[in-house]
Design a protein around this motif. Structure first.
Motif, short mmCIF file in Angstrom:
data_model
loop_
_atom_site.label_atom_id
_atom_site.label_comp_id
_atom_site.label_asym_id
_atom_site.label_seq_id
_atom_site.Cartn_x
_atom_site.Cartn_y
_atom_site.Cartn_z
N ALA A 1 -0.50 -29.06 20.43
CA ALA A 1 0.49 -28.36 21.24
C ALA A 1 -0.02 -28.18 22.66
N THR A 2 0.91 -28.10 23.60
CA THR A 2 0.59 -27.83 25.00
C THR A 2 1.67 -26.93 25.58
N TRP A 3 1.24 -26.03 26.49
CA TRP A 3 2.19 -25.08 27.07
C TRP A 3 1.65 -24.53 28.39
N ASN A 4 2.38 -24.73 29.46
CA ASN A 4 2.09 -24.01 30.71
C ASN A 4 2.70 -22.63 30.54
N ILE A 5 1.86 -21.64 30.36
CA ILE A 5 2.33 -20.30 30.00
C ILE A 5 2.62 -19.42 31.20
N ASN A 6 2.11 -19.80 32.39
CA ASN A 6 2.38 -19.04 33.60
C ASN A 6 1.97 -17.57 33.44
N SER A 7 0.72 -17.37 33.11
CA SER A 7 0.04 -16.07 32.90
C SER A 7 -0.06 -15.74 31.41
N VAL A 8 -1.24 -15.98 30.86
CA VAL A 8 -1.45 -15.75 29.43
C VAL A 8 -1.44 -14.27 29.08
N ARG A 9 -1.89 -13.42 29.99
CA ARG A 9 -1.89 -11.98 29.68
C ARG A 9 -0.48 -11.41 29.72
N LEU A 10 0.32 -11.89 30.65
CA LEU A 10 1.70 -11.42 30.75
C LEU A 10 2.52 -11.86 29.55
N ARG A 11 2.21 -13.02 29.00
CA ARG A 11 3.02 -13.60 27.92
C ARG A 11 2.21 -13.77 26.64
N LEU A 12 1.25 -12.91 26.44
CA LEU A 12 0.42 -12.98 25.24
C LEU A 12 1.26 -12.91 23.97
N ASP A 13 2.22 -11.99 23.91
CA ASP A 13 3.04 -11.84 22.71
C ASP A 13 3.84 -13.11 22.42
N GLN A 14 4.26 -13.80 23.47
CA GLN A 14 5.02 -15.03 23.27
C GLN A 14 4.13 -16.13 22.69
N VAL A 15 2.90 -16.22 23.19
CA VAL A 15 1.99 -17.23 22.65
C VAL A 15 1.67 -16.93 21.18
N LEU A 16 1.43 -15.67 20.87
CA LEU A 16 1.13 -15.29 19.49
C LEU A 16 2.32 -15.56 18.57
N ARG A 17 3.51 -15.33 19.07
CA ARG A 17 4.72 -15.63 18.28
C ARG A 17 4.82 -17.12 18.02
N PHE A 18 4.60 -17.91 19.05
CA PHE A 18 4.65 -19.36 18.90
C PHE A 18 3.60 -19.85 17.90
N LEU A 19 2.40 -19.32 17.99
CA LEU A 19 1.34 -19.72 17.08
C LEU A 19 1.68 -19.36 15.63
N GLU A 20 2.27 -18.20 15.44
CA GLU A 20 2.65 -17.78 14.08
C GLU A 20 3.76 -18.66 13.52
N GLU A 21 4.73 -18.98 14.37
CA GLU A 21 5.88 -19.75 13.90
C GLU A 21 5.56 -21.23 13.70
N GLU A 22 4.75 -21.81 14.57
CA GLU A 22 4.52 -23.26 14.55
C GLU A 22 3.17 -23.67 13.96
N GLN A 23 2.21 -22.78 13.98
CA GLN A 23 0.89 -23.04 13.39
C GLN A 23 0.26 -24.36 13.87
N PRO A 24 0.20 -24.59 15.17
CA PRO A 24 -0.54 -25.78 15.62
C PRO A 24 -2.02 -25.63 15.33
N HIS A 25 -2.68 -26.74 15.13
CA HIS A 25 -4.13 -26.68 14.95
C HIS A 25 -4.84 -26.47 16.29
N ILE A 26 -4.26 -27.06 17.35
CA ILE A 26 -4.85 -26.97 18.68
C ILE A 26 -3.75 -26.71 19.69
N LEU A 27 -3.99 -25.78 20.60
CA LEU A 27 -3.04 -25.49 21.67
C LEU A 27 -3.76 -25.52 23.01
N GLY A 28 -3.25 -26.34 23.93
CA GLY A 28 -3.73 -26.34 25.30
C GLY A 28 -2.81 -25.50 26.16
#
Length: 279
Positions: free
Chosen positions: A6-33
């Motif tokens: 997986a890859t994602w330009n998150i445009n601030s990981v601290r601001l969108r931490l909950d979104q990244v965690l939601r994506f990881l829970e839903e999609e379960q990628p092995h690796i995320l850039g």
């Protein structure tokens, strides 16, 4: 062994931490850039990601700007690489160790945030555009050296800030002079791809006539209604890994469009690609 990248330009990981965690829970990628994390390494939220199952984390941080991070469920080690001529935190390169019932091999995972290039597509008057061109040249030189040493298991992901195909933008004609789709950028990216025979998994698995976007401007009032997007985010694989993604068919590649209308979203959405490795 099937691995989801997986890859994602998150445009601030601290601001969108909950979104990244939601994506990881839903999609379960092995690796995320992740790109454009916008924090220094000591500010990166390691603990929540490790709690989510991503024990292995490598970060290149920078105060307020840029930055990249790779999260992995699989063991990985950092590679000493330098791409950015200005020394910005714009990449993380790692060697991933993939071990399973039918697999015991490794591959390199290169996570890039290529410079956007500013507003004027002329390197003589726009230093930011020249920087983008220099960055692409540095990438080309690096992979020439890598392949010459026999390191041929390569995965490239990230925000390349280039939409190369005419159906990677909402209007090919209207964007020909707009940075990210100009002939010069597209030509240099194509040279990088062709020199090392990288496969763009999106166009391998989806017909060239299909419109594919991963970015939509914040300026749009109704993003999905206007749908003026660009495919700036990419997953490429080296020749030895082409069959590993091709075998997964069209469903192996996915642009997660709904993430663009989550609350306070990034202007980019994540992309995933399933890759099957075997000894």
């Amino acid at each position: 062994m099937k691995i989801k990248l997986a890859t994602w330009n998150i445009n601030s990981v601290r601001l969108r931490l909950d979104q990244v965690l939601r994506f990881l829970e839903e999609e379960q990628p092995h690796i995320l850039g992740l790109q454009e994390i916008k924090c220094q390494e000591e500010q990166f939220p390691f603990a929540p990601f490790r709690e989510a199952g991503y024990e292995f984390i490598e970060v290149a941080g920078q105060k307020g700007y840029h930055g990249a991070a790779t999260l992995s469920k699989l063991p990985m080690e950092r590679l000493p690489t330098t791409f950015c001529p200005l020394g910005h935190a714009r990449h993380v390169s790692t060697r991933v160790i993939a071990k399973g019932k039918d697999c015991d091999q490794d591959f390199e995972f290169h996570n890039f945030y290529i410079p956007a290039g500013g507003d004027v597509a002329d390197p003589e008057i726009n230093d930011k555009f020249q920087h983008k061109l220099d960055f692409l040249a540095a990438m080309n030189a690096y992979f020439s050296e890598r392949f010459s040493k026999g390191d041929d298991q390569q995965v490239l992901v990230g925000d390349f800030n280039i939409a190369p195909h005419e159906n990677d933008v909402w209007s090919h004609k209207q964007l020909l002079k707009v940075v990210s789709h100009t002939p010069l950028e597209v030509e240099l990216l194509a040279k990088l791809q062709a020199t090392h025979d990288f496969t763009d998994t999106a166009r391998l698995l989806h017909d060239d006539t299909e419109k594919l976007y991963s970015w939509w401007s914040y300026r749009a009032r109704d993003v999905m209604a206007s749908n003026r997007g660009r495919r700036l985010d990419h997953i490429w694989v080296s020749p030895t890994l082409k069959s590993c993604v091709e075998s997964q068919g069209k469903s192996g590649y996915k642009i997660h469009v709904p993430c663009r209308i989550w609350e306070k979203p990034s202007d980019h959405v994540p992309i995933t690609q399933i890759m099957e490795l075997r000894d």
